[in-house]
Design a protein around this motif. Structure first.
Motif, PDB file in Angstrom:
ATOM      1  N   PHE A  74      32.884  26.411 -41.867  1.00 13.83           N
ATOM      2  CA  PHE A  74      33.141  25.133 -40.922  1.00 13.83           C
ATOM      3  C   PHE A  74      32.738  24.418 -40.215  1.00 13.83           C
ATOM      4  CE2 PHE A  74      37.988  26.705 -42.479  1.00 13.83           C
ATOM      5  CZ  PHE A  74      37.593  26.544 -44.287  1.00 13.83           C
ATOM      6  N   VAL A  75      32.443  23.489 -40.406  1.00  9.82           N
ATOM      7  CA  VAL A  75      31.740  22.223 -39.556  1.00  9.82           C
ATOM      8  C   VAL A  75      32.609  21.921 -38.063  1.00  9.82           C
ATOM      9  CG1 VAL A  75      29.815  20.561 -39.092  1.00  9.82           C
ATOM     10  CG2 VAL A  75      29.438  22.422 -41.460  1.00  9.82           C
ATOM     11  N   PRO A  76      32.566  21.331 -36.956  1.00  9.57           N
ATOM     12  CA  PRO A  76      33.578  21.010 -36.289  1.00  9.57           C
ATOM     13  C   PRO A  76      32.973  19.648 -36.320  1.00  9.57           C
ATOM     14  CG  PRO A  76      32.244  22.662 -34.722  1.00  9.57           C
ATOM     15  CD  PRO A  76      32.081  23.016 -36.368  1.00  9.57           C
ATOM     16  N   SER A  77      33.513  18.656 -35.363  1.00 14.25           N
ATOM     17  CA  SER A  77      32.915  17.195 -35.901  1.00 14.25           C
ATOM     18  C   SER A  77      32.750  17.309 -34.518  1.00 14.25           C
ATOM     19  CB  SER A  77      34.833  16.731 -35.634  1.00 14.25           C
ATOM     20  OG  SER A  77      35.407  17.047 -34.198  1.00 14.25           O
ATOM     21  N   PHE A  78      32.007  18.130 -34.006  1.00 18.82           N
ATOM     22  CA  PHE A  78      30.550  18.309 -32.625  1.00 18.82           C
ATOM     23  C   PHE A  78      31.539  18.348 -31.941  1.00 18.82           C
ATOM     24  CE2 PHE A  78      27.884  16.350 -36.436  1.00 18.82           C
ATOM     25  CZ  PHE A  78      27.889  18.096 -36.783  1.00 18.82           C
ATOM     26  N   LYS A  79      32.743  18.688 -31.244  1.00 21.70           N
ATOM     27  CA  LYS A  79      32.984  18.411 -29.750  1.00 21.70           C
ATOM     28  C   LYS A  79      34.201  19.422 -29.873  1.00 21.70           C
ATOM     29  CE  LYS A  79      33.497  13.311 -29.127  1.00 21.70           C
ATOM     30  NZ  LYS A  79      34.298  12.634 -29.698  1.00 21.70           N
ATOM     31  N   VAL A  80      33.719  20.446 -29.353  1.00 21.30           N
ATOM     32  CA  VAL A  80      34.361  22.136 -29.361  1.00 21.30           C
ATOM     33  C   VAL A  80      35.694  21.147 -27.727  1.00 21.30           C
ATOM     34  CG1 VAL A  80      34.404  24.085 -28.863  1.00 21.30           C
ATOM     35  CG2 VAL A  80      32.581  23.009 -29.985  1.00 21.30           C
ATOM     36  N   LEU A  81      36.519  21.708 -28.160  1.00 21.95           N
ATOM     37  CA  LEU A  81      38.048  22.011 -27.131  1.00 21.95           C
ATOM     38  C   LEU A  81      38.405  23.414 -27.034  1.00 21.95           C
ATOM     39  CD1 LEU A  81      39.972  19.157 -28.297  1.00 21.95           C
ATOM     40  CD2 LEU A  81      37.777  18.990 -26.574  1.00 21.95           C
ATOM     41  N   SER A  82      38.185  24.014 -25.750  1.00 27.29           N
ATOM     42  CA  SER A  82      38.339  25.311 -25.281  1.00 27.29           C
ATOM     43  C   SER A  82      37.994  25.058 -23.840  1.00 27.29           C
ATOM     44  CB  SER A  82      37.422  26.068 -26.134  1.00 27.29           C
ATOM     45  OG  SER A  82      37.538  26.912 -25.903  1.00 27.29           O
ATOM     46  N   THR A  83      38.675  25.837 -23.259  1.00 22.14           N
ATOM     47  CA  THR A  83      39.120  26.465 -22.219  1.00 22.14           C
ATOM     48  C   THR A  83      37.858  27.510 -21.845  1.00 22.14           C
ATOM     49  OG1 THR A  83      40.831  28.509 -22.468  1.00 22.14           O
ATOM     50  CG2 THR A  83      41.396  26.163 -21.669  1.00 22.14           C
ATOM     51  N   ASN A  84      37.258  27.969 -22.798  1.00 24.48           N
ATOM     52  CA  ASN A  84      36.806  29.150 -22.839  1.00 24.48           C
ATOM     53  C   ASN A  84      34.622  28.292 -22.846  1.00 24.48           C
ATOM     54  OD1 ASN A  84      37.819  31.746 -21.948  1.00 24.48           O
ATOM     55  ND2 ASN A  84      38.597  30.813 -24.136  1.00 24.48           N
ATOM     56  N   HIS A  85      34.909  27.136 -23.054  1.00 26.91           N
ATOM     57  CA  HIS A  85      33.647  26.768 -23.538  1.00 26.91           C
ATOM     58  C   HIS A  85      32.847  26.169 -22.208  1.00 26.91           C
ATOM     59  CE1 HIS A  85      31.446  22.546 -25.146  1.00 26.91           C
ATOM     60  NE2 HIS A  85      31.231  23.904 -25.447  1.00 26.91           N
ATOM     61  N   SER A  86      32.071  26.357 -21.705  1.00 26.71           N
ATOM     62  CA  SER A  86      31.363  26.231 -20.842  1.00 26.71           C
ATOM     63  C   SER A  86      30.179  25.413 -20.790  1.00 26.71           C
ATOM     64  CB  SER A  86      30.394  27.697 -19.783  1.00 26.71           C
ATOM     65  OG  SER A  86      31.597  28.444 -19.689  1.00 26.71           O
ATOM     66  N   SER A  87      29.302  24.108 -20.287  1.00 26.05           N
ATOM     67  CA  SER A  87      28.232  23.549 -19.961  1.00 26.05           C
ATOM     68  C   SER A  87      26.951  24.447 -21.028  1.00 26.05           C
ATOM     69  CB  SER A  87      28.337  22.705 -19.017  1.00 26.05           C
ATOM     70  OG  SER A  87      27.571  23.526 -18.058  1.00 26.05           O
ATOM     71  N   PHE A  88      26.414  23.291 -21.233  1.00 29.84           N
ATOM     72  CA  PHE A  88      24.343  24.558 -20.647  1.00 29.84           C
ATOM     73  C   PHE A  88      23.944  24.925 -20.451  1.00 29.84           C
ATOM     74  CE2 PHE A  88      20.403  23.373 -23.343  1.00 29.84           C
ATOM     75  CZ  PHE A  88      20.122  24.039 -23.892  1.00 29.84           C
ATOM     76  N   GLU A  89      23.344  25.997 -19.957  1.00 33.14           N
ATOM     77  CA  GLU A  89      22.883  26.164 -19.076  1.00 33.14           C
ATOM     78  C   GLU A  89      21.150  26.221 -18.932  1.00 33.14           C
ATOM     79  OE1 GLU A  89      23.166  30.661 -18.459  1.00 33.14           O
ATOM     80  OE2 GLU A  89      24.876  30.354 -19.908  1.00 33.14           O
ATOM     81  N   TYR A  90      20.518  25.682 -19.998  1.00 32.39           N
ATOM     82  CA  TYR A  90      19.293  26.010 -20.225  1.00 32.39           C
ATOM     83  C   TYR A  90      18.109  24.477 -19.589  1.00 32.39           C
ATOM     84  CZ  TYR A  90      20.656  31.161 -21.841  1.00 32.39           C
ATOM     85  OH  TYR A  90      21.027  32.234 -21.554  1.00 32.39           O
ATOM     86  N   LYS A  91      19.346  23.388 -19.681  1.00 32.98           N
ATOM     87  CA  LYS A  91      18.725  22.588 -19.537  1.00 32.98           C
ATOM     88  C   LYS A  91      18.134  21.744 -18.844  1.00 32.98           C
ATOM     89  CE  LYS A  91      22.491  20.366 -16.498  1.00 32.98           C
ATOM     90  NZ  LYS A  91      23.313  19.457 -16.005  1.00 32.98           N
ATOM     91  N   ASP A  92      17.333  22.489 -17.995  1.00 32.43           N
ATOM     92  CA  ASP A  92      16.374  22.579 -17.086  1.00 32.43           C
ATOM     93  C   ASP A  92      15.177  23.726 -17.183  1.00 32.43           C
ATOM     94  OD1 ASP A  92      17.589  20.692 -15.086  1.00 32.43           O
ATOM     95  OD2 ASP A  92      18.795  21.822 -14.524  1.00 32.43           O
ATOM     96  N   MET A  93      14.997  24.537 -17.889  1.00 33.31           N
ATOM     97  CA  MET A  93      13.551  24.955 -18.718  1.00 33.31           C
ATOM     98  C   MET A  93      12.738  24.080 -19.334  1.00 33.31           C
ATOM     99  SD  MET A  93      15.383  28.435 -20.111  1.00 33.31           S
ATOM    100  CE  MET A  93      13.966  29.195 -20.435  1.00 33.31           C
ATOM    101  N   LYS A  94      11.605  24.872 -18.751  1.00 35.90           N
ATOM    102  CA  LYS A  94      10.436  23.684 -18.733  1.00 35.90           C
ATOM    103  C   LYS A  94       9.346  25.368 -19.419  1.00 35.90           C
ATOM    104  CE  LYS A  94      10.871  20.718 -15.773  1.00 35.90           C
ATOM    105  NZ  LYS A  94      12.184  20.526 -15.180  1.00 35.90           N
ATOM    106  N   ASP A  95       8.980  26.099 -18.857  1.00 30.75           N
ATOM    107  CA  ASP A  95       8.229  26.774 -19.305  1.00 30.75           C
ATOM    108  C   ASP A  95       9.422  28.015 -20.327  1.00 30.75           C
ATOM    109  OD1 ASP A  95       6.116  25.643 -18.200  1.00 30.75           O
ATOM    110  OD2 ASP A  95       6.516  26.621 -17.177  1.00 30.75           O
TER     111      ASP A  95
END
Length: 306
Positions: A70-91
């Motif tokens: 199943f495909v979610p509506s690209f929005k996840v509502l959960s207390t266990n959902h964390s923000s994306f942690e790899y956004k500052d990776m460059k190499d």
């Protein structure tokens, strides 16, 4: 062609209830074989097709049975959902195969149960556990199928719901303790496997962002939704060309690289058995020039946190 059909039936131990059904399936088989041969003879594709155990099914039948993520509506509502942690990776490394780091368990077969979503999530969890602890343990998809809070089973499910269950449950049973049955059954009271690390939640990749997906995969396997319509008879090479964004299947990206002829790809672990694709894996073109990625592979993906 009839001889090839009989050989195929013998190889895959296929039988039918009567001669009428056999003839119907023969016509489908013949059409599929002609499609496969025509594709391979054109000589303009970066991938090959091949006859496999799904050769007597139409593409519509195949997708209805084996691709039910199943495909979610690209929005996840959960207390266990964390923000994306790899956004500052460059190499990131130019190529990576988590199989080379003992972080990927053997290919499995989901059979007629539409639970690709559970297999994809389990593969991602097995991967991060192995990467962080050095211990690769084959975990139980059946535990998720039988016990998840949403009662999602063989008729499809969502990866975020699977991650949510594993987090709340404190882990998963091992595949040995809770083996796969290809059916949804009653939830067995089996304790989670004694793993070195605890799954604390999950994060999702920013939608339509292959660079972010690459950053995540360079750190751990990632489960992603994908349009499977071109996967039916995939045999080898890098999947490319016109696909779509009907995200009804879920797989796990376990690496990336560049083919011998210079095509960048994602390395995808599937759950259709080792006789499909490249030993159960597919290479899907990477950096295709449109934001959703090849077959929508960059549209929605998640990974477990530890």
């Amino acid at each position: 062609m009839s001889i090839k059909y009989e050989e195929w039936m013998a190889e895959y131990e296929v039988s039918y209830k009567n001669e009428e059904e056999k003839q119907i399936r023969y016509q489908i088989f013949k059409d599929n074989v002609q499609h496969i041969e025509r594709h391979n003879q054109e000589g303009k594709h970066t991938y090959k097709l091949g006859i496999n155990k799904f050769a007597d099914q139409t593409n519509e039948e195949f997708l209805a049975k084996y691709a039910r993520g199943f495909v979610p509506s690209f929005k996840v509502l959960s207390t266990n959902h964390s923000s994306f942690e790899y956004k500052d990776m460059k190499d990131v490394p130019p190529s990576l195969d988590w199989r080379d780091h003992n972080a990927v368990t053997p290919i499995e077969t989901q059979g007629g149960c539409g639970c690709c979503w559970a297999f994809a999530v389990v593969a991602a969890i097995e991967g991060i556990e192995a990467i962080r602890s050095g211990k690769l343990t084959q975990l139980s998809e059946q535990h998720i199928i039988d016990c998840n809070d949403e009662r999602e089973g063989c008729n499809g499910g969502r990866m975020d719901h699977a991650y949510e269950f594993v987090t709340k449950n404190g882990g998963l049973a091992s595949d040995i303790d809770y083996p796969y049955t290809a059916t949804q059954g009653a939830c067995a009271n089996i304790k989670p496997s004694s793993l070195s690390l605890k799954i604390t939640g999950f994060s999702c990749i920013p939608n339509n962002n292959e660079a972010a997906l690459l950053a995540a995969v360079s750190n751990q396997p990632v489960s992603v939704n994908i349009d499977p319509k071109l996967l039916h008879f995939y045999r080898s090479g890098v999947l490319s060309g016109e696909c779509g964004t009907s995200l009804t299947h879920i797989v796990t990206i376990v690496g990336y690289g560049v083919s011998d002829n210079g095509v960048e790809f994602w390395l995808v672990k599937n759950s259709w058995g080792p006789g499909w694709g490249e030993g159960g894996y597919a290479r899907v073109q990477r950096n295709v020039g449109f934001k959703e990625g090849m077959c929508g592979i960059a549209m929605f993906g998640c990974y477990p946190n530890v």
